[in-house]
Design an enzyme around this catalytic site. Structure first.
Site, short mmCIF file in Angstrom:
data_model
loop_
_atom_site.label_atom_id
_atom_site.label_comp_id
_atom_site.label_asym_id
_atom_site.label_seq_id
_atom_site.Cartn_x
_atom_site.Cartn_y
_atom_site.Cartn_z
CB CYS A 166 35.86 37.76 31.20
SG CYS A 166 36.50 37.37 32.51
CG LEU A 167 31.79 37.78 36.09
CD1 LEU A 167 32.15 37.94 38.00
CD2 LEU A 167 31.20 38.52 35.57
N GLY A 174 32.62 32.27 38.72
CA GLY A 174 34.20 32.22 38.87
C GLY A 174 34.43 33.48 39.16
CG HIS A 217 38.22 32.07 32.72
ND1 HIS A 217 36.84 32.37 31.80
CD2 HIS A 217 37.91 32.43 33.66
CE1 HIS A 217 37.06 34.03 31.60
NE2 HIS A 217 37.38 33.90 33.15
CD GLU A 218 37.29 32.00 37.38
OE1 GLU A 218 38.28 33.52 36.99
OE2 GLU A 218 36.59 32.46 36.93
CG HIS A 259 41.51 35.86 35.69
ND1 HIS A 259 40.78 37.37 34.80
CD2 HIS A 259 39.76 35.25 35.62
CE1 HIS A 259 39.92 37.29 34.50
NE2 HIS A 259 39.21 36.24 34.30
CD GLN A 306 38.28 37.96 36.80
OE1 GLN A 306 37.59 36.73 38.04
NE2 GLN A 306 37.19 38.83 36.28
O1 GNR Z 1 30.80 33.82 35.16
C1 GNR Z 1 31.89 33.55 34.70
N1 GNR Z 1 31.39 32.35 33.31
C2 GNR Z 1 32.13 31.42 32.21
C3 GNR Z 1 31.28 31.04 31.43
C4 GNR Z 1 32.28 30.42 31.12
C5 GNR Z 1 33.87 30.17 31.05
C6 GNR Z 1 34.09 30.58 32.54
C7 GNR Z 1 33.40 31.62 32.61
S1 GNR Z 1 34.14 32.35 34.16
C8 GNR Z 1 33.02 33.75 33.82
C9 GNR Z 1 33.59 34.58 35.48
C10 GNR Z 1 34.14 35.31 35.60
O2 GNR Z 1 34.78 35.84 34.56
N2 GNR Z 1 35.89 34.38 36.31
O3 GNR Z 1 37.32 35.22 36.07
NI NI Z 2 37.41 35.79 34.11
#
Ligand code: GNR
Ligand code: NI
Length: 172
Positions: free
Chosen positions: A91-92, A46, A133-134, A137, A51
């Protein structure tokens, strides 16, 4: 198509609250394509506009194992949440760190697609976790906000140190 730069914790720009998308147009679709390229290259499941330093409410996701399920959610709103699930999240924007986070296991999401058409859809499994999660952000929130301050500080210090070493290695 272009790969975009992903901001990393504790960059203050990750704390900005994104504003609603006002027009679903070709410029937005081009940015969405760049975000998919960036997410697949990372690789991640995601990516929120925040980001890549775009403070508008949209995100891309693909939880498949073979890039076969690209999804775009514009102006996403969670209208219902159900159940609880705990997932080891990464998270990236916080590279190399993984922590358990508790979220709803099913959500009902209202959003616009890449043609500006409105949808309401139930999501579950990894896609539901990823979308929550997104959306965090887009609200300036990171998964490390759910862990203890002591752990979050340790992660921040290690990332800052890593980055100093990287900068030194590049200029050497
Ligand atoms: O790549 C991602 N893996 C992930 C694993 C578990 C819960 C959420 C994520 S999102 C993350 C990519 C990212 O940072 N998206 O904002
Ligand atoms: Ni993230």
């Amino acid at each position: 198509m272009a790969k975009l730069t992903i901001l990393e914790f504790p960059d203050p720009r990750l704390r900005k609250k994104a504003r609603p998308v006002e027009a679903v147009d070709d410029a937005l679709r081009a940015t969405i394509d760049d975000m998919f390229e960036t997410m697949y290259a990372a690789p991640g499941i995601g990516l929120a506009a925040t980001q890549v330093d775009i403070h508008k409410r949209f995100l891309v996701a693909d939880v498949s194992s073979d890039q076969s399920d690209p999804r775009v959610f514009i102006n996403p709103v969670i209208v219902e949440k159900d159940g609880v699930t705990v997932t080891e999240e990464g998270c990236l924007s916080v590279p190399g760190y993984y922590e358990e986070v508790k979220r709803a296991d099913t959500i009902r999401l209202k959003y616009l697609d890449r043609n500006g058409e409105v949808h309401e859809e139930n999501l579950d499994g990894m896609l539901a976790v990823c979308v929550q999660h997104e959306i965090d952000h887009l609200d300036g929130k990171l998964f490390v906000d759910y862990i203890s301050e002591a752990k979050r500080t340790r992660i921040r210090k290690r990332l800052e140190k890593d980055r100093r070493h990287q900068a030194a290695a590049v200029s050497a």
